[in-house]
Design an enzyme around this catalytic site. Structure first.
Site, PDB file in Angstrom:
ATOM      1  CE1 TYR A   1      49.105  96.987  33.610  1.00  0.00           C
ATOM      2  CE2 TYR A   1      49.294  95.734  31.574  1.00  0.00           C
ATOM      3  CZ  TYR A   1      48.523  96.209  32.619  1.00  0.00           C
ATOM      4  OH  TYR A   1      47.189  95.906  32.672  1.00  0.00           O
TER       5      TYR A   1
ATOM      6  CE  LYS B   1      48.337  93.977  35.457  1.00  0.00           C
ATOM      7  NZ  LYS B   1      47.326  93.871  36.532  1.00  0.00           N
TER       8      LYS B   1
END
Ligand SMILES: NC(=O)c1ccc[n+]([C@@H]2O[C@H](COP(=O)([O-])OP(=O)(O)OC[C@H]3O[C@@H](n4cnc5c(N)ncnc54)[C@H](O)[C@@H]3O)[C@@H](O)[C@H]2O)c1
Length: 248
Positions: A156, A160
C-alpha cells in the site's frame, strides 16, 4: 470548476471518500460520473440517489480500474457522449495488509495494480481530451502511509508513494497545457476501509494524531474540491496532507 456544463469523473465514488468528493462537487452541479467495483450495488445506488436529490446528473459504471482495456472502453464511451472531462479524481483504492516477510506476491501485485496502475490507466484515458480542451484538473488520492510508511502496508505504501511520483511527473508534463495535477494524502479517515481495523489498531492510530480524532471523508473532499477550484489554478505537483497533524 465553476461551470454547470463541466464533467467530473470520480473513481471509487460509490462510498467513503469518493462519495464525499462527489457530494461536495454537487454544489456546483457539474455532470458527475462515478466509477466503482463494488460487488453489491447498494452503495453506488445510494450515492446516485443523494446526487440526484441535489439535482445533479449522475451516471455510475462498475469497472475494474486496474484493467487497461476496461478503463479505455469506459472512458471512450464517456468522452464520446459527454465530449469532455474537466476533473478526474483517481480515488479507487484497496488494502491487502501483511508484514513484508509474509506478504504474498498476489497481494503485492493486486494492490500495486488497483492503487497505482489504475491512476496510469485512467489518467492516460483522459489526458488527450484535457489537452484538446486546453485545461483540466487531476487529483490523485495518495496516503500519509506513502509518505511515512506503516508496518504491514509495504504494498500500500509503495503504491501511494508511487502516486506522489506520478503526480509530480505528470504535473511537469502538462503544466503548459493548463492542466494541474495534484495529490491529496489523507491520514486516518472514517470509512469502510478503516472500519475493519481492530479496536486496538484504531486506538493506537488515534494516539498518533495530534488533533486527537479520526478524519471524516468530508475533510478530504474539501481539499480535493479546492484543488479543482479557480482559486487553485496556480497550484500543481503538490501533495496536500489531510491528516490532523500525523505528518507535518
Ligand atoms: N480511509 C482512510 O483512512 C484512507 C487514508 C488514506 C488514503 N485513503 C485512500 O482514499 C481512497 C478511498 O478510500 P476509502 O477509505 O473511501 O475506501 P472505501 O473502501 O470506502 O472505498 C473504496 C472505493 O474504491 C472502489 N474500488 C476498489 N477497487 C476498485 C477497482 N479495482 N476498480 C474500481 N474501483 C475500485 C470501491 O468500489 C469503492 O468505491 C483510497 O485510494 C484509499 O487508499 C483512505
Amino acid at each position: 470548476m465553476e461551470d454547470a456544463s463541466k464533467v467530473v469523473v470520480i473513481t471509487g465514488g460509490s462510498r467513503g471518500i469518493g462519495r464525499a468528493v462527489a457530494l461536495k462537487f454537487a454544489e456546483r452541479k457539474p455532470r458527475i460520473v462515478i466509477i466503482h467495483y463494488d460487488a453489491d450495488l447498494k452503495a453506488a445506488e445510494e450515492t446516485s440517489r443523494l446526487l440526484e436529490q441535489k439535482a445533479v446528473e449522475v451516471e455510475s459504471h462498475r469497472i475494474d480500474v486496474s484493467s487497461k482495456a476496461d478503463v479505455n472502453d469506459c472512458f471512450e464511451d464517456i468522452i464520446s457522449r459527454l465530449q469532455r472531462v474537466d476533473v478526474l479524481v483517481n480515488n479507487a483504492g484497496i488494502t491487502r495488509d501483511a508484514l513484508l516477510m509474509r506478504m504474498s506476491e498476489e497481494d503485492w501485485d493486486t494492490v500495486i495494480r488497483v492503487n497505482l496502475k489504475s491512476v496510469f490507466n485512467c489518467t492516460q484515458a483522459v489526458i488527450r481530451a484535457m489537452v484538446k480542451q486546453r485545461g483540466g484538473r487531476i487529483v490523485n488520492i495518495s496516503s500519509v502511509t506513502g509518505q511515512i510508511g506503516n508496518p504491514g502496508q509495504a504494498n500500500y505504501a509503495a503504491s501511494k508513494a508511487g502516486i506522489m511520483g506520478l503526480t509530480k511527473t505528470l504535473a511537469r508534463e502538462v503544466a503548459s497545457r493548463g492542466i494541474t495535477v495534484n495529490a491529496v494524502a489523507p491520514g486516518f479517515i472514517r470509512t469502510e476501509m478503516t472500519e475493519v481495523l481492530s479496536e486496538k489498531v484504531k486506538a493506537s492510530l488515534l494516539q498518533q494524531i495530534p488533533m486527537g480524532r479520526a478524519g471524516e471523508p468530508e475533510d478530504v473532499a474539501e481539499a480535493v474540491y479546492w484543488l479543482c477550484s479557480d482559486g487553485a489554478s496556480y497550484i500543481t505537483g503538490q501533495v496536500i496532507h489531510v491528516n490532523g497533524g500525523i505528518f507535518m
